[in-house]
Design a protein around this motif. Structure first.
Motif, PDB file in Angstrom:
ATOM      1  N   ALA A  42      29.924   5.436 -11.260  1.00 52.56           N
ATOM      2  CA  ALA A  42      30.515   4.171 -10.759  1.00 52.56           C
ATOM      3  C   ALA A  42      30.850   4.366  -9.383  1.00 52.56           C
ATOM      4  CB  ALA A  42      31.771   3.877 -11.517  1.00 52.56           C
ATOM      5  N   MET A  43      31.232   5.564  -8.859  1.00 53.92           N
ATOM      6  CA  MET A  43      31.412   5.822  -7.503  1.00 53.92           C
ATOM      7  C   MET A  43      30.189   5.856  -6.664  1.00 53.92           C
ATOM      8  SD  MET A  43      34.445   8.926  -7.618  1.00 53.92           S
ATOM      9  CE  MET A  43      34.959   8.741  -5.860  1.00 53.92           C
ATOM     10  N   ILE A  44      29.456   6.491  -7.158  1.00 55.15           N
ATOM     11  CA  ILE A  44      27.817   6.424  -6.422  1.00 55.15           C
ATOM     12  C   ILE A  44      27.379   4.918  -6.168  1.00 55.15           C
ATOM     13  CG2 ILE A  44      25.276   6.897  -6.638  1.00 55.15           C
ATOM     14  CD1 ILE A  44      26.321   9.574  -7.878  1.00 55.15           C
ATOM     15  N   SER A  45      27.424   4.023  -7.335  1.00 56.44           N
ATOM     16  CA  SER A  45      26.795   2.776  -7.200  1.00 56.44           C
ATOM     17  C   SER A  45      27.661   1.840  -6.290  1.00 56.44           C
ATOM     18  CB  SER A  45      26.764   2.284  -8.711  1.00 56.44           C
ATOM     19  OG  SER A  45      27.986   1.986  -9.306  1.00 56.44           O
ATOM     20  N   GLN A  46      29.124   2.106  -6.340  1.00 60.15           N
ATOM     21  CA  GLN A  46      29.992   1.220  -5.390  1.00 60.15           C
ATOM     22  C   GLN A  46      30.107   1.870  -3.828  1.00 60.15           C
ATOM     23  OE1 GLN A  46      33.702   1.409  -7.558  1.00 60.15           O
ATOM     24  NE2 GLN A  46      32.469   0.442  -9.523  1.00 60.15           N
ATOM     25  N   GLY A  47      29.362   3.164  -3.780  1.00 57.49           N
ATOM     26  CA  GLY A  47      29.590   3.679  -2.495  1.00 57.49           C
ATOM     27  C   GLY A  47      30.830   4.233  -1.938  1.00 57.49           C
ATOM     28  N   ASN A  48      31.489   4.757  -2.872  1.00 54.59           N
ATOM     29  CA  ASN A  48      32.898   5.204  -2.661  1.00 54.59           C
ATOM     30  C   ASN A  48      33.155   6.639  -2.723  1.00 54.59           C
ATOM     31  OD1 ASN A  48      33.860   2.394  -2.593  1.00 54.59           O
ATOM     32  ND2 ASN A  48      34.291   2.467  -4.651  1.00 54.59           N
TER      33      ASN A  48
END
Length: 161
Positions: A42-48
Motif C-alpha cells: 500500500a505504501m508503494i502504491s501510494q508513494g508514501n
C-alpha cells in the motif's frame, strides 16, 4: 545429452567463440517477484515510502545492471544493448510486485542474462528502498519468460507454470 558450451575440451570454463555467428535481432524478457506485507504494498502504491519513488530508483538500477552484465557474470559477452525496459505490476492478490524486463539488440548472442540481471537488481533496489518498513520481504521467481532471435528462434514460457 548436449555438451556444455562454456567448457573447453580440458573441462575448463571458457567464453564461447561467437565470431562466426550471424548478427540477428534478439530479445529477451525476464520476470522477478518481491512479496511483502500488505501495508508495504500500500505504501508503494501510494508513494508514501520515506526513500521516495521506489519504482524510479529500481527502474534505473535495472537498466544500469543490464548494461553491466558482462562485468558481473564472468563468461557473458559485452553487448551493445539497443533497448532496456523495466516495468512493475502491483499484484494485490499475492501481496507482491512483479518486475519485468525487456532487453533488445542486434547481435551474435542472446540477451537472457541481461534481462535476468535487470530484474534481479531492480528487485534488490526495491528491497533496499523498502527494508526499513518491511525487512521480511522475499525476492524470488526470477526467470526468463520469453526470448527471440538466433538459431533457436522464438521461445515463450508455458503460461500454465
Amino acid at each position: 545429452m548436449q555438451s556444455l558450451s562454456h567448457v573447453n575440451q580440458q573441462g575448463d570454463a571458457c567464453m564461447v567463440d561467437i565470431t562466426q555467428k550471424p548478427v540477428t535481432q534478439r530479445m529477451a524478457s525476464a520476470q522477478a517477484r518481491i512479496t511483502m506485507r500488505p501495508q508495504t504494498l500500500a505504501m508503494i502504491s501510494q508513494g508514501n515510502l520515506p526513500k521516495g519513488d521506489v519504482f524510479a530508483a529500481a527502474r534505473l538500477a535495472g537498466i544500469q545492471a543490464a548494461k553491466q552484465c558482462a562485468n558481473l557474470i564472468p563468461l557473458c559477452h559485452p553487448l551493445l544493448l539497443s533497448k532496456v525496459d523495466i516495468d512493475f505490476e502491483l499484484d494485490q492478490a499475492n501481496q507482491a510486485v512483479l518486475i519485468r524486463s525487456l532487453c533488445k539488440l542486434a547481435g551474435q548472442t542472446g540477451v537472457e542474462m541481461e534481462a535476468l540481471t535487470a530484474v534481479s537488481v531492480a528487485a534488490l533496489t526495491l528491497f533496499d528502498m523498502c527494508k526499513a518498513v518491511d525487512p521480511a520481504m522475499c525476492i524470488g521467481d526470477i526467470r526468463v519468460i520469453e526470448k527471440q532471435g538466433g538459431k533457436s528462434g522464438h521461445w515463450q514460457e508455458d503460461q500454465s507454470v
